[in-house]
Write an enzyme that holds these catalytic residues in place. Structure first.
Site, short mmCIF file in Angstrom:
data_model
loop_
_atom_site.label_atom_id
_atom_site.label_comp_id
_atom_site.label_asym_id
_atom_site.label_seq_id
_atom_site.Cartn_x
_atom_site.Cartn_y
_atom_site.Cartn_z
CE1 TYR A 174 1.02 -0.24 4.44
CE2 TYR A 174 -0.09 1.88 4.38
CZ TYR A 174 0.73 0.98 5.03
OH TYR A 174 1.27 1.31 6.25
CE LYS A 229 3.13 3.09 3.20
NZ LYS A 229 3.26 3.12 4.64
CD GLU A 256 9.67 1.58 10.64
OE1 GLU A 256 9.62 2.52 9.84
OE2 GLU A 256 9.62 0.39 10.30
CG LEU A 291 8.16 2.36 4.87
CD1 LEU A 291 7.88 1.10 4.05
CD2 LEU A 291 6.89 3.14 5.08
N1 PDD Z 1 2.75 4.99 7.34
N2 PDD Z 1 7.40 3.71 9.02
C1 PDD Z 1 6.26 3.02 9.01
C2 PDD Z 1 6.21 1.70 9.72
C3 PDD Z 1 5.12 3.51 8.34
O1 PDD Z 1 3.99 2.80 8.32
C4 PDD Z 1 5.20 4.78 7.69
C5 PDD Z 1 4.04 5.35 6.93
C6 PDD Z 1 6.42 5.48 7.74
C7 PDD Z 1 6.60 6.81 7.06
O2 PDD Z 1 6.65 6.67 5.66
P1 PDD Z 1 6.14 7.85 4.70
O3 PDD Z 1 6.94 9.05 5.09
O4 PDD Z 1 6.48 7.36 3.36
O5 PDD Z 1 4.67 8.04 4.95
C8 PDD Z 1 7.50 4.91 8.39
C9 PDD Z 1 1.60 5.45 6.62
C10 PDD Z 1 1.44 6.93 6.63
C11 PDD Z 1 0.37 4.69 7.12
O6 PDD Z 1 0.49 3.51 7.34
O7 PDD Z 1 -0.71 5.29 7.25
#
Ligand code: PDD
Length: 286
Positions: A33, A150, A182, A206
Site C-alpha cells: 500500500y 510497505k 521506527e 520503512l
Molecule cells: N505509514 N514507518 C512506518 C512503519 C510507516 O507505516 C510509515 C508510513 C512510515 C513513514 O513513511 P512515509 O513518510 O512514506 O509516509 C515509516 C503510513 C502513513 C500509514 O500507514 O498510514
C-alpha cells in the site's frame, strides 16, 4: 456526499465497491500500500510514492496494476470527485484471487487487485497535535524482517498504537536489539546539540518518503544530520524529538516513556522542519 472509490478500473460509490473473499490481500496480507497526502487539493510527493510502490511490488514479485501515469490520473480524479482539499489517498495493490485459498501464488494470469480511496482530513496541515507535540512509549519490535516493503501486515503496529493509548500516550517507538527502529507508522528522530539523529535505511525500517524529503531539506538548511543506531535512553536525553510520515509530515515528540524532553513543548528544529517541509512540498505538489 457519498465517497467515490476506485476498484479495478471502476469509480464506484463506496457502498458498491467489492473485492473477492478469496483475495490474497484479505486472506494473507499479500498486499502492498501507499498513503499520499493531499494539501490544497494537490498530491504531495506523488513521484516518491509511485517509485516506492514499484519497489514494494518488485520485492514481492507482484505485477504492476497500471502505469504510473494512470495511477496519477486515478489519484487526481478521486481528489476531484470527492472534493478533497486536505486529506489522504490510500492505495492498495494485492496479488488478487484465483478463487480459492492456497499458500502457493496464483498463476501469472491472475490480475492484481487495485483499490484506492480518499480520506477527507480538513486541518491536516494546521494540526493541533503538531502545536502540542505527541507522547510516545517504547515497545518491542516483533515485526517480520522486511519492513522496507510497505505491506498491509499492520496488526502489530495497530496493537502498538493500542498499547500506547492504554498507557495514556499517543504512539509507540519500536525497539529491536536495544535500538529504536521506527514508530508504528512513522520514522523516528531525536535532536541533540543541534544534530538530527535517525536510524539508517535497511530492511529494518520503512524507507519513508517524508524521511527522504525532510533529510534533504534539513541538509539544505545547513542542519547537521547523522544516520546511526540509537537507544531509547539516548533519545530520552535529547533536546527534542520528532517523527515523520505522509499523514503527519513532521510531528514533534515531547515525551518518551514518561521522560519529558526539554521544556515539554515542540522543539525549534522540529517546528522549523515542519514549516520547511509543508512549504517546499506544497510548491512541488501536483
Ligand atoms: N505509514 N514507518 C512506518 C512503519 C510507516 O507505516 C510509515 C508510513 C512510515 C513513514 O513513511 P512515509 O513518510 O512514506 O509516509 C515509516 C503510513 C502513513 C500509514 O500507514 O498510514
Amino acid at each position: 456526499m457519498t465517497r467515490t472509490v476506485y476498484v479495478n478500473g471502476e469509480y464506484l460509490p463506496e457502498t458498491e465497491a467489492k473485492v473477492s473473499i478469496f483475495d490474497r490481500g484479505f486472506l494473507m496480507a499479500d498486499a502492498v500500500y501507499e498513503v499520499t497526502s493531499v494539501l490544497n487539493g494537490k498530491l504531495i510527493d506523488f513521484d516518491g510514492h509511485a517509485v516506492r510502490l514499484k519497489r514494494s511490488l518488485d520485492a514481492l514479485d507482484m505485477a504492476e496494476p497500471c502505469s504510473k501515469e494512470e495511477l496519477l490520473e486515478i489519484h487526481r480524479k478521486l481528489v476531484t470527485l470527492n472534493e478533497i482539499e486536505e486529506g489522504m489517498i490510500y492505495l492498495q495493490v494485492t496479488r488478487g484471487s484465483d478463487g480459492d485459498r492456497d499458500f502457493v501464488f496464483p498463476s501469472d494470469e491472475t490480475k492484481p487487485t487495485i483499490v484506492l480511496f480518499t480520506q477527507n482530513k480538513p486541518g491536516l496541515a494546521d494540526s493541533p497535535a503538531a502545536k502540542k507535540g505527541i507522547r510516545v512509549i517504547s515497545i518491542d519490535d516483533v515485526r517480520w524482517g522486511r519492513r522496507d516493503i510497505k505491506t498491509t501486515q499492520l496488526l502489530y503496529p495497530s496493537l502498538g498504537k493500542m498499547m500506547a493509548k492504554k498507557a495514556g500516550a499517543d504512539d509507540a517507538w519500536m525497539v529491536e536489539d536495544g535500538h529504536v527502529t521506527e514508530g508504528t507508522s512513522n520514522n523516528a528522530y531525536f535532536v541533540k546539540d543541534g544534530k538530527i539523529v535517525t536510524r539508517p535505511l535497511s530492511s529494518d525500517i520503512l524507507h519513508g518518503i517524508t524521511r527522504k524529503a525532510v533529510l534533504r531539506m534539513a541538509a539544505e538548511a545547513q542542519m547537521a544530520v547523522e544516520e546511526r543506531l540509537f537507544t531509547i535512553e539516548e533519545a530520552q536525553q535529547a533536546d527534542e524529538a520528532f517523527v515523520t510520515s505522509a499523514s503527519t509530515f513532521v510531528m514533534p515528540v515531547v515525551e518518551i516513556d514518561g521522560q519529558i524532553l526539554g521544556d515539554g513543548t515542540p522543539g525549534p528544529i522540529a517546528r522549523r522542519l515542519r514549516e520547511i517541509y509543508l512549504d517546499e512540498s506544497l510548491k512541488a505538489a501536483v
